[in-house]
Design a protein around this motif. Structure first.
Motif, PDB file in Angstrom:
ATOM      1  N   THR A  16     -39.778  55.567 -43.746  1.00  0.00           N
ATOM      2  CA  THR A  16     -39.637  56.511 -42.325  1.00  0.00           C
ATOM      3  C   THR A  16     -40.911  57.323 -42.225  1.00  0.00           C
ATOM      4  OG1 THR A  16     -38.600  58.308 -43.414  1.00  0.00           O
ATOM      5  CG2 THR A  16     -37.230  56.664 -42.672  1.00  0.00           C
ATOM      6  N   CYS A  72     -34.068  66.535 -44.532  1.00  0.00           N
ATOM      7  CA  CYS A  72     -33.553  65.828 -43.424  1.00  0.00           C
ATOM      8  C   CYS A  72     -33.885  66.207 -42.188  1.00  0.00           C
ATOM      9  CB  CYS A  72     -31.819  65.593 -43.848  1.00  0.00           C
ATOM     10  SG  CYS A  72     -31.213  64.380 -42.666  1.00  0.00           S
ATOM     11  N   GLY A  85     -32.498  50.877 -46.223  1.00  0.00           N
ATOM     12  CA  GLY A  85     -32.100  51.738 -45.056  1.00  0.00           C
ATOM     13  C   GLY A  85     -31.394  51.009 -44.001  1.00  0.00           C
ATOM     14  N   ILE A 132     -30.062  60.213 -44.609  1.00  0.00           N
ATOM     15  CA  ILE A 132     -30.570  59.989 -45.821  1.00  0.00           C
ATOM     16  C   ILE A 132     -29.421  59.776 -46.483  1.00  0.00           C
ATOM     17  CG2 ILE A 132     -31.692  60.964 -47.811  1.00  0.00           C
ATOM     18  CD1 ILE A 132     -33.187  62.796 -45.868  1.00  0.00           C
ATOM     19  N   LEU A 163     -32.951  55.463 -46.052  1.00  0.00           N
ATOM     20  CA  LEU A 163     -33.128  56.228 -44.926  1.00  0.00           C
ATOM     21  C   LEU A 163     -33.078  55.676 -43.767  1.00  0.00           C
ATOM     22  CD1 LEU A 163     -35.350  57.076 -47.459  1.00  0.00           C
ATOM     23  CD2 LEU A 163     -35.341  59.174 -46.084  1.00  0.00           C
TER      24      LEU A 163
END
Length: 685
Positions: free
Chosen positions: A337, A472, A606, A598, A581
């Protein structure tokens, strides 16, 4: 013979002395009587009202009445924290109180744990005289009336009604709102050590103060101002009657409205189930936080009541840490990410986004091979493809042309390693490494080489590993800034306090990143979720017509792997599995919401663990938005037809001559069946 004249002279002298003394004493007596009369007149006439009030104060007392604690609401006015009636039982000690007997009598009327009785007796004896000691709360109506009927036989015992904090949604907002708990000696000492006088409210039995989240940060505003209940007392100070006409009303605490949405928040907890992690959703236009969930959570109502030792230890020792706010206090490697951030740094360094790098599955640097997540490689990749396919080798190959400091600078522009002013405590800043950071962090290391940033370290940072840690909220802010494309949005959690609106998160400077660079990264994120070859195509389809979502998956290592060790998570303990994520924004063409999810130690990817949960949270927010809802429900345009074309299978034209007239007058509007709207949750569910 002459008379003795001296005799009469002596008598006259004595008589004169007597008269003078009598006159003096009479004058003094008269002055004393006059002064006494004047004083009596002053007291009875001038000071009569004052002494009447003092006499009344000996007859009447005021009992402090705690104010109702201010409510906490969501953005739409839904109550998240309020107060409910609470029947409570208290005991105060007088000079002649037989504490053991009183407690024994109470134990026959209400259920008191026998193991608690010795402690209760000790607390009552140690408390100051006339200071109420809580014995029991949440009495039933039967218990409450039973105590009051027997009140004359129970000296010092009082059963009354107060208010207690209640959280209607239990654990859904526990980390954000926090909870209240009883005041303890440490609280009083802390106030006194600061040179302040403790609020008398703090000594009231059962009064509670904020311990976490909004309850703690806005404790003074939520408290309000105490009132008083006027009561008549006897010579010993015992209440014999009440005087409602003389009561002083308490002033409720301020009402606090949050930007959170109860439906989005609850949906986040639902989709996480038993998994551990966090989700933050922001409005890309205003910075308002609609969801800030941390799972697993805990029921804040239990802390209001007071947890037993075993209950608290069960929460504290559970490996998934329900007491930890993972949205703010949990920090994790960003994984892939972070690649949109790295891509923006590449563009800032002048790297052509069309430049292609051939991925063969690994990148050799020094005496080490840095592997791509796809063993066979991705082939030739430009920036768009590298974001879409999350190609590690592309970022390995180009990262040192940008350099660690430019990557770090770009990340901080997006909000990483930042503590945002959202009104509540508990944020951890995380870390975005740089050359200066390493020099400072390892300043005491005797090895000079340990203080130098090595180019090989940049490779790990470029793909969101290495020394990087983020929370987050920071991921959500970075995504919102990329999606907004213009403003360096600040997150806002507190919408208003006491009716006073707080500044919008959009009232900030412009984002210092060129729009054309952001357009390139946004296009790559759109491809992740919408190209059939994208990394999260299946998991990112919203099923909301032409409303599409852009995103970026991420899988982050939670530990270092030994040489030759398998990187598969199957069979590993939960605490050793990878984190998963996903960041996203929607709609792609006009971003409204940005989201970060998350899944702690999800152990898959993810795309499989975080993206499906992000999809459901995003759908909930989109379907609640009136503008987006209207767009979704808008009928699809009818296809243009050639009037001369022949439709296969159509009925032949019928002659119109001689037919009866239509039932509907010619000037009436035609009756057309309503179009079928797109069904939310169809293909993407």
């Amino acid at each position: 013979m002459s008379e003795p004249s001296i005799f009469f002279s002596e008598v006259n002298r004595r008589q004169g002395d007597f008269n003078r003394r009598a006159f003096l004493l009479g004058g003094i007596t008269g002055l004393g009587l006059a002064a006494l009369g004047t004083r009596l007149a002053y007291l009875q006439v001038v000071e009569a009202q004052r002494y009447q009030m003092l006499a009344s104060s000996n007859q009447f007392n005021f009992i402090m009445v705690p104010p109702p604690r201010g409510r906490v609401l969501d953005r739409n006015g839904v109550v998240l924290a309020s107060n409910r009636p609470n029947f409570r039982l208290t005991v105060y000690r007088d000079t002649d109180t037989d504490v053991e007997k009183v407690v024994a009598n109470l134990a026959q009327l209400v259920p008191i744990d026998p193991a608690r009785i010795p402690r209760l007796i000790k607390d009552i004896k140690r408390a100051p005289k006339k200071a109420p000691v809580p014995v029991m709360e949440d009495l039933t109506w039967e218990q409450f009336t039973r105590i009051n009927v027997r009140a004359p036989e129970l000296p010092g015992v009082s059963a009354d009604m107060a208010e207690v904090r209640v959280y209607p949604y239990g654990g859904a907002f526990a980390h954000v709102i926090g909870y209240v708990a009883k005041v303890n000696d440490k609280d009083i000492k802390k106030i006194k050590d600061a040179g302040q006088q403790p609020d008398p409210l703090l000594y009231n039995p059962g009064f509670r103060i904020g311990r976490q989240g909004v309850e703690k940060a806005f404790d003074l505003q939520l408290r309000g101002k105490a009132g008083g209940k006027k009561v008549e007392v006897d010579a010993k100070g015992r209440v014999v009657a009440e005087d409602p006409g003389g009561d002083l009303p308490a002033v409720p605490g301020d009402e606090i409205k949050l930007t959170l949405d109860v439906d989005v928040q609850r949906r986040a907890l639902e989709v996480f189930g038993e998994e551990s992690g966090a989700a933050v959703l922001m409005d890309c236009r205003t910075g308002d936080i609609l969801c800030m969930a941390s799972t697993p959570s805990f029921d804040a109502n239990g802390f209001v009541r007071g947890l037993s030792g075993p209950e608290y230890r069960a929460l504290a020792n559970y490996e998934r840490k329900p007491l930890l706010d993972k949205a703010l206090s949990g920090t994790y490697p960003a994984g892939s990410t972070f690649k949109p951030t790295t891509a923006l740094a590449f563009l800032a360094a002048g790297i052509n986004p069309k430049e292609r790098v051939v991925c063969t599955g690994g990148y050799h640097y020094g005496n080490r091979t840095f592997r791509c997540w796809k063993a066979g490689g991705h082939g030739a990749q430009d920036m768009h493809d590298a974001i879409k396919n999350s190609c590690d080798v592309y970022f390995y190959h180009l990262c040192n042309r940008a350099g660690i400091d430019l990557i770090s600078e770009t990340a901080k522009k997006l909000g990483f390693q930042t503590e945002f002013d959202i009104g509540i405590p508990g944020q951890k800043k995380g870390l975005i490494p740089s050359k200066a950071w390493k020099r400072e962090a390892y300043a005491k290391n005797p090895n000079p080489d340990a203080r130098v940033w090595h180019l090989g370290e940049t490779l790990s940072v470029a793909i969101g590993q290495g020394a990087i840690t983020v929370n987050c909220l920071q991921l959500a802010v970075a995504t919102a800034r990329i999606a907004n494309g213009r403003k360096a949005l600040e997150p806002r959690l507190i919408k208003s306090v006491g009716g006073k609106e707080l500044p919008s998160g959009a009232a900030v400077p412009d984002l210092p990143i060129p729009k054309e660079h952001l357009d390139i990264v946004r296009a790559g994120m759109a491809a992740v979720a919408n190209d059939t070859s994208g990394g999260a195509y299946r998991q990112s389809q919203l099923g909301l017509g032409d409303v599409l979502m852009a995103g970026k998956t991420g899988t982050a290592q939670s530990r270092d792997y030994k040489a030759g060790e398998s990187r598969k998570n199957a069979g590993l303990a939960w605490s050793k599995k990878d984190h998963n994520l996903f960041i996203a924004f929607a709609p792609v063409d006009n971003p409204r919401y940005a989201l970060a999810v998350i899944v702690q130690h999800g152990g898959v990817s993810g795309a499989l663990a975080a993206a499906p949960r992000a999809r459901e949270i995003m759908r909930t927010a989109l379907l609640k938005d009136p503008e987006i809802r209207a767009r979704i429900e808008q009928p699809l345009p009818l296809p243009e037809l050639d009037p001369d074309a022949t439709v296969e299978g159509a009925e032949p034209d019928l002659p119109t001559e001689g037919l009866a007239p239509l039932a509907t007058p010619p000037d009436s509007p035609a009756v057309v069946p309503p179009p079928t709207a797109a069904v939310p949750g169809g293909p993407g569910r």
